[in-house]
Motif scaffolding. Structure first.
Motif, PDB file in Angstrom:
ATOM      1  N   ARG A 123     -28.702  -2.033 -20.121  1.00 50.77           N
ATOM      2  CA  ARG A 123     -27.247  -1.833 -20.039  1.00 50.77           C
ATOM      3  C   ARG A 123     -26.620  -2.938 -19.206  1.00 50.77           C
ATOM      4  NH1 ARG A 123     -25.175   4.101 -19.353  1.00 50.77           N
ATOM      5  NH2 ARG A 123     -23.370   2.861 -19.781  1.00 50.77           N
ATOM      6  N   ASP A 134     -24.971  -4.760 -16.470  1.00 51.05           N
ATOM      7  CA  ASP A 134     -24.950  -4.366 -15.070  1.00 51.05           C
ATOM      8  C   ASP A 134     -25.069  -5.629 -14.221  1.00 51.05           C
ATOM      9  OD1 ASP A 134     -25.133  -1.990 -13.182  1.00 51.05           O
ATOM     10  OD2 ASP A 134     -26.936  -3.091 -12.586  1.00 51.05           O
ATOM     11  N   VAL A 162     -19.847  -5.695 -13.770  1.00 50.93           N
ATOM     12  CA  VAL A 162     -20.065  -4.446 -14.488  1.00 50.93           C
ATOM     13  C   VAL A 162     -21.119  -3.657 -13.736  1.00 50.93           C
ATOM     14  CG1 VAL A 162     -20.891  -3.425 -16.637  1.00 50.93           C
ATOM     15  CG2 VAL A 162     -19.407  -5.422 -16.709  1.00 50.93           C
ATOM     16  N   ASN A 194     -23.482  -0.335 -14.309  1.00 52.05           N
ATOM     17  CA  ASN A 194     -23.979   0.695 -15.224  1.00 52.05           C
ATOM     18  C   ASN A 194     -23.136   0.784 -16.499  1.00 52.05           C
ATOM     19  OD1 ASN A 194     -25.883   2.601 -15.935  1.00 52.05           O
ATOM     20  ND2 ASN A 194     -24.734   4.284 -15.028  1.00 52.05           N
ATOM     21  N   ARG A 251     -20.019  -0.192 -16.974  1.00 50.01           N
ATOM     22  CA  ARG A 251     -18.570  -0.043 -16.776  1.00 50.01           C
ATOM     23  C   ARG A 251     -18.008  -1.199 -15.960  1.00 50.01           C
ATOM     24  NH1 ARG A 251     -18.174   6.315 -15.075  1.00 50.01           N
ATOM     25  NH2 ARG A 251     -18.911   7.110 -17.066  1.00 50.01           N
ATOM     26  N   VAL A 308     -15.992  -2.992 -13.239  1.00 51.82           N
ATOM     27  CA  VAL A 308     -15.568  -2.590 -11.892  1.00 51.82           C
ATOM     28  C   VAL A 308     -14.983  -3.816 -11.189  1.00 51.82           C
ATOM     29  CG1 VAL A 308     -17.242  -0.700 -11.643  1.00 51.82           C
ATOM     30  CG2 VAL A 308     -17.856  -2.998 -10.878  1.00 51.82           C
ATOM     31  N   PHE A 340     -10.298  -2.858 -11.793  1.00 52.02           N
ATOM     32  CA  PHE A 340     -10.915  -1.582 -12.144  1.00 52.02           C
ATOM     33  C   PHE A 340     -11.422  -0.893 -10.884  1.00 52.02           C
ATOM     34  CE2 PHE A 340     -11.376  -4.365 -15.772  1.00 52.02           C
ATOM     35  CZ  PHE A 340     -11.110  -3.553 -16.861  1.00 52.02           C
ATOM     36  N   LYS A 369     -15.356   3.519 -10.972  1.00 54.35           N
ATOM     37  CA  LYS A 369     -15.754   4.364 -12.096  1.00 54.35           C
ATOM     38  C   LYS A 369     -15.409   3.719 -13.434  1.00 54.35           C
ATOM     39  CE  LYS A 369     -15.348   8.648  -9.518  1.00 54.35           C
ATOM     40  NZ  LYS A 369     -14.652   9.932  -9.405  1.00 54.35           N
ATOM     41  N   GLY A 370     -14.817   2.519 -13.393  1.00 51.34           N
ATOM     42  CA  GLY A 370     -14.469   1.817 -14.623  1.00 51.34           C
ATOM     43  C   GLY A 370     -13.065   2.069 -15.129  1.00 51.34           C
ATOM     44  N   ASN A 371     -12.248   2.774 -14.341  1.00 49.66           N
ATOM     45  CA  ASN A 371     -10.864   3.026 -14.753  1.00 49.66           C
ATOM     46  C   ASN A 371      -9.997   1.807 -14.456  1.00 49.66           C
ATOM     47  OD1 ASN A 371     -11.240   5.845 -15.469  1.00 49.66           O
ATOM     48  ND2 ASN A 371     -11.481   6.196 -13.276  1.00 49.66           N
TER      49      ASN A 371
END
Length: 120
Positions: free
Chosen positions: A50, A52, A70, A72, A74, A76, A94, A97-99
């Motif tokens: 993945r 990371d 990134v 995991n 997502r 960041v 971000f 949590k990747g939001n």
């Protein structure tokens, strides 16, 4: 035989569009990609297949095009993109949590053309 720490994108396999494997095993390390002219145009970190870690992209002529982090799988932190002349074209922030928290875009004249703040 130990898994290499860095492999060429052409030697990797992509499963379901997300999981990178090398010789049938989820890959941990860096995957790099070259332009036909030989220039490295991308380096991306992976853990257990993945995305990371840090990711960098360059134009075929060597100028930095984009970078980000990134965790995991997502995005960041701060992700940035540049025009070939080195001026910023995009910046995204971000949370861990990747939001997406905020996004800004500039035109080639350096004028801010869009700014969005997202509430969480």
């Amino acid at each position: 035989m130990a898994e290499p720490a860095r492999i060429d994108f052409d030697d990797a396999d992509c499963q379901d569009g997300l999981l990178i494997t090398y010789q049938g095993t989820p890959f941990t390390g860096e995957v790099f990609e070259r332009h036909p002219n030989g220039q490295v145009i991308a380096v991306t970190g992976y853990t257990d297949g993945r995305e990371d870690g840090p990711s960098h992209e360059w134009y075929p002529t060597g100028e930095l095009k984009a970078k980000g982090l990134v965790s995991n799988g997502r995005a960041v932190g701060l992700h940035q993109e540049w025009f070939r002349d080195g001026s910023l074209t995009r910046e995204d922030h971000f949370d861990n949590k990747g939001n997406l928290l905020a996004s800004r875009t500039w035109n080639e004249d350096g004028v801010l053309t869009e700014e969005k703040i997202y509430r969480r």
